[in-house]
Design a protein around this motif. Sequence first.
Motif, PDB file in Angstrom:
ATOM      1  N   PRO A   1       0.780  -1.230   0.000  1.00 29.79           N
ATOM      2  CA  PRO A   1       0.000   0.000   0.000  1.00 29.79           C
ATOM      3  C   PRO A   1       0.820   1.294   0.000  1.00 29.79           C
ATOM      4  O   PRO A   1       0.233   2.360   0.122  1.00 29.79           O
ATOM      5  N   ILE A   2       2.166   1.197  -0.112  1.00 30.75           N
ATOM      6  CA  ILE A   2       2.971   2.411  -0.041  1.00 30.75           C
ATOM      7  C   ILE A   2       3.071   3.078  -1.398  1.00 30.75           C
ATOM      8  O   ILE A   2       2.892   4.272  -1.550  1.00 30.75           O
ATOM      9  N   ASP A   3       3.408   2.266  -2.389  1.00 30.93           N
ATOM     10  CA  ASP A   3       3.658   2.790  -3.731  1.00 30.93           C
ATOM     11  C   ASP A   3       3.072   1.775  -4.693  1.00 30.93           C
ATOM     12  O   ASP A   3       2.893   0.619  -4.339  1.00 30.93           O
ATOM     13  N   ASN A   4       2.764   2.200  -5.889  1.00 37.20           N
ATOM     14  CA  ASN A   4       2.183   1.265  -6.847  1.00 37.20           C
ATOM     15  C   ASN A   4       3.084   1.159  -8.061  1.00 37.20           C
ATOM     16  O   ASN A   4       3.214   2.113  -8.817  1.00 37.20           O
ATOM     17  N   PRO A   5       3.741  -0.011  -8.250  1.00 35.39           N
ATOM     18  CA  PRO A   5       4.680  -0.110  -9.374  1.00 35.39           C
ATOM     19  C   PRO A   5       3.971  -0.117 -10.725  1.00 35.39           C
ATOM     20  O   PRO A   5       4.620   0.074 -11.740  1.00 35.39           O
ATOM     21  N   ALA A   6       2.666  -0.326 -10.756  1.00 34.28           N
ATOM     22  CA  ALA A   6       1.971  -0.432 -12.038  1.00 34.28           C
ATOM     23  C   ALA A   6       1.127   0.801 -12.328  1.00 34.28           C
ATOM     24  O   ALA A   6       0.315   0.790 -13.236  1.00 34.28           O
ATOM     25  N   THR A   7       1.334   1.873 -11.562  1.00 35.25           N
ATOM     26  CA  THR A   7       0.448   3.018 -11.728  1.00 35.25           C
ATOM     27  C   THR A   7       0.742   3.750 -13.028  1.00 35.25           C
ATOM     28  O   THR A   7       1.858   3.727 -13.537  1.00 35.25           O
TER      29      THR A   7
ATOM     30  N   ILE B   1      -5.480  -5.317  -0.674  1.00 36.31           N
ATOM     31  CA  ILE B   1      -5.429  -4.056   0.063  1.00 36.31           C
ATOM     32  C   ILE B   1      -5.383  -2.876  -0.903  1.00 36.31           C
ATOM     33  O   ILE B   1      -4.979  -3.029  -2.058  1.00 36.31           O
ATOM     34  N   ALA B   2      -5.842  -1.724  -0.445  1.00 35.33           N
ATOM     35  CA  ALA B   2      -5.833  -0.528  -1.273  1.00 35.33           C
ATOM     36  C   ALA B   2      -4.605   0.303  -0.969  1.00 35.33           C
ATOM     37  O   ALA B   2      -4.019   0.192   0.098  1.00 35.33           O
ATOM     38  N   LYS B   3      -4.221   1.161  -1.916  1.00 31.46           N
ATOM     39  CA  LYS B   3      -3.064   2.015  -1.690  1.00 31.46           C
ATOM     40  C   LYS B   3      -3.408   3.072  -0.648  1.00 31.46           C
ATOM     41  O   LYS B   3      -4.550   3.506  -0.535  1.00 31.46           O
ATOM     42  N   MET B   4      -2.374   3.458   0.096  1.00 32.50           N
ATOM     43  CA  MET B   4      -2.566   4.387   1.192  1.00 32.50           C
ATOM     44  C   MET B   4      -2.339   5.824   0.743  1.00 32.50           C
ATOM     45  O   MET B   4      -1.563   6.058  -0.184  1.00 32.50           O
ATOM     46  N   ARG B   5      -2.979   6.741   1.412  1.00 35.30           N
ATOM     47  CA  ARG B   5      -2.639   8.155   1.178  1.00 35.30           C
ATOM     48  C   ARG B   5      -1.214   8.398   1.632  1.00 35.30           C
ATOM     49  O   ARG B   5      -0.745   7.769   2.580  1.00 35.30           O
TER      50      ARG B   5
END
Lengths: 668, 315
Positions: free
Chosen positions: B195-201, B283-287
């Motif tokens: 949830p910290i960073d998204n490598p596929a964003t 889980i969803a990504k965090m702010r």
Amino acid sequence: MVIGSAMIAFLLLGLAAPLGRRRPAVAGLVHLACLPPSLLLLALGLMHLAAPPGTPPQIITLPLGLPGLAGHWRLDRLSAFFLLVVNLPAVLAGLYGLGYAPHLPRPGRVAPFLPLFLLGMNGVLLADDAFSFLLAWEFMSLTSWLLVVADDGNPEAGKAGLTYLSMAAFGGFCLLAAFALMAADGGSFDFALLRAHPGGGGGVLAVLLVLLGTGSKAGMVPLHPWLPLAHPAAPSHASALMSGVMTKVALYGLIRILFDLQPVLGWQWGFALMLLGAATALTGVFYALMQRDLKVLLAYSTVENVGLILVALGLAAAFRAYDQPALAALALVAALYHVLNHSLIKSLLFLGAGAVVSATGERDINRLGGLLNRMPVTGACFLAGACAISALPPLNGFVSEWLVFQSLFHAPSLSHWAMRFGVPVVGVALALAAAFAAVCFVRAFGTVFLGRPRSAAAAAAREAPLSLQLAQVVPAALCLGLGIFPVLVSGGLASVVAPLLRVRLPTALLGWPWLSPIAPGAGSYSALMLLLTGVALAITTVLVVHHFGSQRTRRAPVWDCGTPCALPEAQYSADSFSQPLRRVFGRPLLAARELIDMPAPGDTAPARFRLEIRDPLWDGLYARLIRLVNRLADRVNRLQSLTVRHYLLMMFWTLVAGLVIVAVRPPL
Amino acid sequence: MIPLLWGILHTLLVVAAAPWATGLTRRVKARLQGRRGASCWQPYRDLWRLLQKDSVIADSASWLFHITPYVVFVAVWLAATILPTLTTDMIMTPAADLIALVALLGVARFFTALAGLDAGTAFGGLGASREMFIASLGEPAMLMVTFSLSVLAHTTSPAHLVEFVLAGHVGLEVSVGLAMGALLMVALAESGRIPIDNPATHLELTMVHEAMVLEYSGRHLALMEAAAMMRQLLFLSLIICLFLPWGIARPGDAAPWLLVGLAAWIAKVAALSVVLAAYESWIAKMRLFRIADFLGGALLLALLATIFLYVSEAL
């Protein structure tokens, strides 16, 4: 003899320099003339360190000083090591001053005081009685104050000078009282006699005063607020000496008194020193992270590093109190290693900052940028310094930090519960400080040297003259050298520590090529091995990439997801860089406030963003203290215009009070 | 001679296996999302394709931009080299301990962040600022995990920690559990996963690591990507090495044991990759500002791990 001639050379230089104050070139020559005596003292320190173990210290007694008390001077291994720490940056500063000093606004106000400043610092290291020590200490304070106020066109410098002078007076007073207490118990100002009666002098109050006196000079929290004002106000090479070296001379005083003259201390002192050091490290680095002024940032980073050294010294004191001399020696070696490293790194960084400031006229990092292309040598050296101070292997900063962590990780073997629970907390503080330091220097280097220039002055910057470049290349190379061959350094330091703790670290544990301080299996580090493997891997990578991949490189306008913005202000600034950490930690620690002034919809006025950062410690403690002193001074002022009758009455009552004290006091 | 040989083999293994582990995670994640997904070998093809392309470099970039991919790749590779995977009997074992490992990853991060700032774009600075923010909490948490393990085992060397665990000195301890929890949280953060960073964003504003390397292309991008894959593998290996070392070969073991060690390591990496993919899908990504709570929690867990050691000793 040799020392004396070097010291006299400093004195004569300082006295002769005002003769040429009208000619800027003379200022450069005076700096150049500082080189031979500095080099001489440097060589002397090295020779004394290289002498076989057991060589007696050199002692000389001069008919100077108080009546009945000759001036005692002594060169032992600890002094010799600190001669190295002082004079290596002194050589660099002299070299730097050759090209730098003539272009200062008032070179005539700098040149005479630099040699005198060096004289004072070297004097502190060699003094062997309280009188000579304090004399040299105050001489060092005064001459450095004169360097702080050298630029008389700058009102900030005057203010900084006043703050510094008050703190220096406070520190000097504390040391004076401490020596008086120690002498009252032991019966002498002579260090040799104090050394001969361990546990004699002064008790708790004396140690506390020593801590305040030396801590205020070193920048220990909460006595640090003068440091980020005074160090940056001086010309950059003097800032380098003040930040890199004078704080170390203060720590020398602490080590000399706590580990040599007063060697019987409870573990509580070590514990207190450790906690103070942790608080100092965290505070220093956190403030550094928020600064926009490059030199103020570096000064706060000095506070952080002093904190790290204090933690190691506290550990050493605690280990000694628990009778674990090997671990105490390790912690003290770590402290001294960091003393040497930081003196070099901070000199390097301040000299780099000086080159940047003289090339652009800007100290605000938000108005710099892109300097790596324009000042390649300064940029590369500053990068080396930034990596070293962020404790990146294989540079020297990592070795000393590694040693501090190694000794910290073994502190839980101390059985007292306060140590056991305190040490992990100190560990967290140090780990956070180390990580913040890396953020701080990515931010500093990234904003100053990378990106696009944010002002016309930065865009027009040119590389510094040769002597300035040379004065930066040498310490950068030394940072690498001290990082790759840590075993040589730690071996030398073990011989410095041996007479203080009466233990010799076994050479097997400091053996070649692994630095493995505790036991062979308990964690080891070999910079040379890492470096060689790294080079091998790098060569493999380059060969593979260039053999199998395309070798062509094209230059093109920046991509930025297809929407590049030509305005340099669109880049991330230093303030935006530290925004996440400011949001998370800034409010409680710095009372940081972001004020956003957003016009109503439809209104064409610009939106405004303002950032306010205050120092709660200054507001809470120092501002109140200043108000109190002012109020008292107003009251006391009335005493100046009384009648003769009143004055006579006051004298009478003073006499009565004195007689009462004599009558009541028990006979000696 | 033998340790040298295994050392070289291990060095090549970590660099060769890294894209596979990443590919496996991607494939499992795709299946969990109802897509077919690319094969596990797709990352190799991607890297090869990038390697063949020309590198385009921004006008405003300095020489630092050219060398950073090499520095980052070598630093991560070096860190992966000193961490035991199939055997603890390697020539590089005494050259660095866990503190040095953390510092080597720090080198990679330091230079990646500088490269992000080098081109003078808003996205690069944004990524660099966020990455250093995350690291400023993640790195201390990792050091504190090292601290608690070293209090337990009296060593900071990974190989000796393995020995300690395999010798059966560690039962089911609360501290070890807490330290492992902390390390798992740090591993997610440091290898740039949800949830910290998204490598596929593909949305620039949510990028952290991807935003820093936005200006890279061609072989330079290939190196940066490979370094990121290797770092993910490194964290999986670190968890395996410190907490699940069973099966690893030790000094004095015969050659067949190395094959057992290799098989065990591959199986454990695959299992952890699947778990990672499942966790990411769940889980969803965090702010961004919630990350401070997440990693602050990791730091606190690691501190508690140390403190519980004393408490359990006292009981």
